[in-house]
Design an enzyme around this catalytic site. Sequence first.
Site, PDB file in Angstrom:
ATOM      1  N   SER A   8      98.010  88.030  57.438  1.00  0.00           N
ATOM      2  CA  SER A   8      96.913  89.306  56.735  1.00  0.00           C
ATOM      3  C   SER A   8      96.368  90.631  57.853  1.00  0.00           C
ATOM      4  CB  SER A   8      96.668  89.064  55.427  1.00  0.00           C
ATOM      5  OG  SER A   8      95.814  90.264  55.292  1.00  0.00           O
ATOM      6  N   HIS A  33     101.608  91.063  57.406  1.00  0.00           N
ATOM      7  CA  HIS A  33     101.366  91.479  55.771  1.00  0.00           C
ATOM      8  C   HIS A  33      99.815  92.338  56.254  1.00  0.00           C
ATOM      9  CE1 HIS A  33     100.872  90.382  51.562  1.00  0.00           C
ATOM     10  NE2 HIS A  33      99.940  90.479  51.646  1.00  0.00           N
ATOM     11  N   ASP A  35      97.896  94.591  54.402  1.00  0.00           N
ATOM     12  CA  ASP A  35      96.820  95.101  52.915  1.00  0.00           C
ATOM     13  C   ASP A  35      96.619  96.265  52.604  1.00  0.00           C
ATOM     14  OD1 ASP A  35      95.658  91.625  52.745  1.00  0.00           O
ATOM     15  OD2 ASP A  35      97.136  92.762  51.473  1.00  0.00           O
ATOM     16  N   MET A  37      94.845  98.818  49.816  1.00  0.00           N
ATOM     17  CA  MET A  37      94.068  98.613  49.072  1.00  0.00           C
ATOM     18  C   MET A  37      93.352 100.578  48.418  1.00  0.00           C
ATOM     19  SD  MET A  37      91.465  95.702  49.624  1.00  0.00           S
ATOM     20  CE  MET A  37      92.310  93.953  49.964  1.00  0.00           C
ATOM     21  N   HIS A  66     101.393  94.850  51.311  1.00  0.00           N
ATOM     22  CA  HIS A  66     101.425  94.708  49.657  1.00  0.00           C
ATOM     23  C   HIS A  66      99.924  95.845  49.206  1.00  0.00           C
ATOM     24  CE1 HIS A  66      98.880  91.541  46.945  1.00  0.00           C
ATOM     25  NE2 HIS A  66      98.853  92.033  46.415  1.00  0.00           N
ATOM     26  N   MET A  68      97.842  97.191  47.188  1.00  0.00           N
ATOM     27  CA  MET A  68      96.954  97.748  45.573  1.00  0.00           C
ATOM     28  C   MET A  68      96.763  98.862  45.443  1.00  0.00           C
ATOM     29  SD  MET A  68      95.009  93.898  47.287  1.00  0.00           S
ATOM     30  CE  MET A  68      95.577  94.309  48.855  1.00  0.00           C
ATOM     31  N   MET A 137     100.089  86.009  43.467  1.00  0.00           N
ATOM     32  CA  MET A 137      98.370  85.600  44.178  1.00  0.00           C
ATOM     33  C   MET A 137      97.608  84.930  43.920  1.00  0.00           C
ATOM     34  SD  MET A 137      98.014  88.698  45.652  1.00  0.00           S
ATOM     35  CE  MET A 137      96.092  88.714  46.219  1.00  0.00           C
ATOM     36  N   GLY A 142      91.430  91.917  46.226  1.00  0.00           N
ATOM     37  CA  GLY A 142      90.729  93.315  46.744  1.00  0.00           C
ATOM     38  C   GLY A 142      89.715  92.028  47.702  1.00  0.00           C
ATOM     39  N   GLY A 144      89.783  89.355  51.607  1.00  0.00           N
ATOM     40  CA  GLY A 144      90.179  88.459  52.478  1.00  0.00           C
ATOM     41  C   GLY A 144      88.893  87.055  51.847  1.00  0.00           C
ATOM     42  N   ASP A 175      99.145  83.767  48.658  1.00  0.00           N
ATOM     43  CA  ASP A 175      98.667  84.900  49.135  1.00  0.00           C
ATOM     44  C   ASP A 175      96.638  85.164  48.926  1.00  0.00           C
ATOM     45  OD1 ASP A 175      98.330  89.435  49.809  1.00  0.00           O
ATOM     46  OD2 ASP A 175      97.306  87.248  50.318  1.00  0.00           O
ATOM     47  N   GLY A 176      96.252  84.384  49.797  1.00  0.00           N
ATOM     48  CA  GLY A 176      94.649  84.333  49.039  1.00  0.00           C
ATOM     49  C   GLY A 176      94.452  83.246  49.032  1.00  0.00           C
ATOM     50  N   GLY A 177      93.357  82.469  49.892  1.00  0.00           N
ATOM     51  CA  GLY A 177      92.804  81.378  49.709  1.00  0.00           C
ATOM     52  C   GLY A 177      93.576  79.883  50.639  1.00  0.00           C
ATOM     53  N   GLY A 197      94.848  85.360  55.889  1.00  0.00           N
ATOM     54  CA  GLY A 197      94.071  86.388  56.481  1.00  0.00           C
ATOM     55  C   GLY A 197      93.319  85.581  57.900  1.00  0.00           C
ATOM     56  N   SER A 198      91.590  85.012  56.388  1.00  0.00           N
ATOM     57  CA  SER A 198      91.096  84.890  57.349  1.00  0.00           C
ATOM     58  C   SER A 198      91.200  82.878  58.508  1.00  0.00           C
ATOM     59  CB  SER A 198      89.728  84.159  56.003  1.00  0.00           C
ATOM     60  OG  SER A 198      90.452  83.372  55.310  1.00  0.00           O
TER      61      SER A 198
HETATM   62  C1  DX5 Z   1      93.490  89.767  49.020  1.00  0.00           C
HETATM   63  C2  DX5 Z   1      94.490  90.570  49.972  1.00  0.00           C
HETATM   64  C3  DX5 Z   1      95.621  89.161  50.739  1.00  0.00           C
HETATM   65  C4  DX5 Z   1      94.133  88.619  52.195  1.00  0.00           C
HETATM   66  C5  DX5 Z   1      94.405  87.459  52.673  1.00  0.00           C
HETATM   67  O1  DX5 Z   1      93.791  91.001  48.212  1.00  0.00           O
HETATM   68  O2  DX5 Z   1      96.207  90.571  49.111  1.00  0.00           O
HETATM   69  O3  DX5 Z   1      95.839  88.837  51.740  1.00  0.00           O
HETATM   70  O4  DX5 Z   1      94.239  89.138  52.805  1.00  0.00           O
HETATM   71  O5  DX5 Z   1      93.044  86.569  53.359  1.00  0.00           O
HETATM   72  P1  DX5 Z   1      92.906  85.349  53.082  1.00  0.00           P
HETATM   73  O6  DX5 Z   1      93.734  84.751  53.278  1.00  0.00           O
HETATM   74  O7  DX5 Z   1      91.166  85.093  54.119  1.00  0.00           O
HETATM   75  O8  DX5 Z   1      92.235  84.916  51.571  1.00  0.00           O
HETATM   76 ZN    ZN Z   2      98.339  90.578  50.406  1.00  0.00          ZN
END
Ligand code: DX5
Ligand code: ZN
Length: 220
Positions: A8, A33, A35, A37, A66, A68, A137, A142, A144, A175-177, A197-198
């Site tokens: 991401s 990916h 994102d 927003m 994605h 949002m 999710m 919202g 990362g 997606d996320g963490g 992402g991170s």
């Molecule tokens: C959050 C995004 C995710 C986010 C994931 O709203 O949809 O895609 O970028 O980031 P990490 O992998 O750092 O949780």
């Molecule tokens: Zn995402």
Amino acid sequence: MNFILAPSILSADFLDLRSEIKAVEEAGAQYLHFDVMDGMFVPNISFGIPVLKCIKGNTNLKLDVHLMIEDPSRYFEKFKEAGAEILTVHVEAMKDARADLLKIKELGMIPSITLSPDTDVKEVFPYMDLVKQVLVMTVEPGAGAQPYIDKCTDKIKAIREEAVRRGLDIDVEVDGGINEKTIITAAKAGANVFVMGSSIFNGKPFESVKKYEEILKAEK
Ligand code: DX5
Ligand code: ZN
């Protein structure tokens, strides 16, 4: 099961996007990916169509967009033109999910539906026959770098079981963490597409993708 890595770019170095995207592509990631927003559906504003257009021309990664955003159907055509290949929309944000998912497919994109952590998994069941992917999710949309929400593991399992029960060939994306530990938890629960992402862009992107490819190889 075919495991797919989806870095991401929300956590990438925006001043060095070209080389960061190149690194994850060369390391073997399959998706990028993206994102989006809008500051309305989620309390954050990220990036949008001009950035996607620019990326489209510079990578072979599949663009996994994605949305949002509120009432996403307003922008389906624009994201198609900009190069979106998979378009993921939130069940909570659509006025007419069935019509919207059919429209995404009609425009030539791969329809994908997602649900936030507090949304009951049954909310997406009626639409699973219209999509190629369900994104679960595992953090509040919202931002990362949030921690994985453990209760979402059961939702991954429920989606995969429902797909198997109905004989639907669906990818389950998380997606996320997602990190060294939670990627295994999610894979064991039935996920096969992993947004990170991170975990990828806070370190060395090339090496991070290679590391997660190895972890997933052991899970096959
Ligand atoms: C959050 C995004 C995710 C986010 C994931 O709203 O949809 O895609 O970028 O980031 P990490 O992998 O750092 O949780
Ligand atoms: Zn995402």
